[in-house]
Enzyme design. Structure first.
Site, mmCIF file in Angstrom:
data_model
loop_
_atom_site.group_PDB
_atom_site.id
_atom_site.type_symbol
_atom_site.label_atom_id
_atom_site.label_comp_id
_atom_site.label_asym_id
_atom_site.label_seq_id
_atom_site.Cartn_x
_atom_site.Cartn_y
_atom_site.Cartn_z
ATOM 1 N N SER A 42 0.801 -1.229 0.000
ATOM 2 C CA SER A 42 0.000 0.000 0.000
ATOM 3 C C SER A 42 0.835 1.281 0.000
ATOM 4 O O SER A 42 0.309 2.347 -0.300
ATOM 5 C CB SER A 42 -0.940 0.020 1.211
ATOM 6 N N LYS A 110 1.046 4.507 6.843
ATOM 7 C CA LYS A 110 0.393 5.353 5.835
ATOM 8 C C LYS A 110 0.972 6.759 5.912
ATOM 9 O O LYS A 110 1.686 7.112 6.851
ATOM 10 C CB LYS A 110 -1.123 5.431 6.067
#
Length: 219
Positions: A42, A110
């Site tokens: 991701s 993230k």
């Protein structure tokens, strides 16, 4: 007469040194740095699967999380699938994880897009806007995939809006807007800021920051 200090037996010295080393490791993990590995794609191309990184905690001792920071945080609940939330497989690895000497799992990494009070919108001309300012994001794997999940949110106080750099393959805030937390994560769940890549050796080095959010005004 001079007092002679009685020397500890070797086995006692060894136990003492091991205990001291473990205590120091726990202190370092709690206050300074901690090892983690990247469980998914991701954050490509910034972070690759199975990269081993050090996360530093010093930046947040007396300050807040900043836009653009790459942060490791506890799973808010259901963001990680079973394949990415596995823990070390044996007693030795689990023990080393406890004291910060084995990369931890069960966390996510993230990029912070919005902090408390920010108005984040997707998309204007294919780009995110934060407080009305369009953001150029040179670190993205594919800048066209950002617009696949549109949103218009205002970040509550004490919360963060986070997204992966691989927007086409990232379960982050936009994909969890229907969850009880609305896709926001608590800033108190942030473990630290990505600082140093340890492995693989060929890509080892400090994790670069970004100037993408420098022109964003305060909310």
């Amino acid at each position: 007469m001079p007092v002679t200090k009685r020397k500890l037996p070797v086995w006692q010295e060894t136990i003492l040194l091991v205990v001291v080393a473990m205590v120091m490791a726990v202190v370092v993990k709690s206050l300074f740095v901690q090892a983690f590995y990247i469980p998914s794609g991701s954050m490509e191309p910034t972070m690759l699967v199975n990269d081993k990184i050090l996360v530093q905690k010093v930046s947040y001792w007396g300050g807040d999380v900043k836009r653009g920071d790459i942060v490791v945080f506890d799973d808010p609940g259901g963001w990680l699938g079973p394949e990415n939330s596995s823990r070390p497989g044996n007693v030795v690895q689990r023990s080393l994880e406890k004291i910060g000497l084995f990369p931890s799992g069960g966390h996510l990494i993230k990029r912070v897009i919005g902090v408390g009070g920010d108005h984040v919108v997707c998309c204007k001309g294919g780009r995110l806007t934060v407080n009305g300012t369009a953001i150029d994001e040179p670190y993205l794997k594919d800048d066209t995939s950002t617009a696949e999940t549109p949103f218009d949110v205002t970040v509550p106080a004490g919360r963060l809006w986070v997204m992966g750099d691989n927007r086409g393959n990232s379960e982050a805030s936009p994909q969890h807007m229907g969850d009880p937390g609305g896709g926001f994560i608590r800033d108190s769940t942030v473990v630290g800021k990505a600082w140093l890549r340890l492995w693989p050796i060929g890509r080892a080095g400090f994790v670069d920051g970004t100037s993408a959010f420098d022109d964003v005004p305060k909310p």
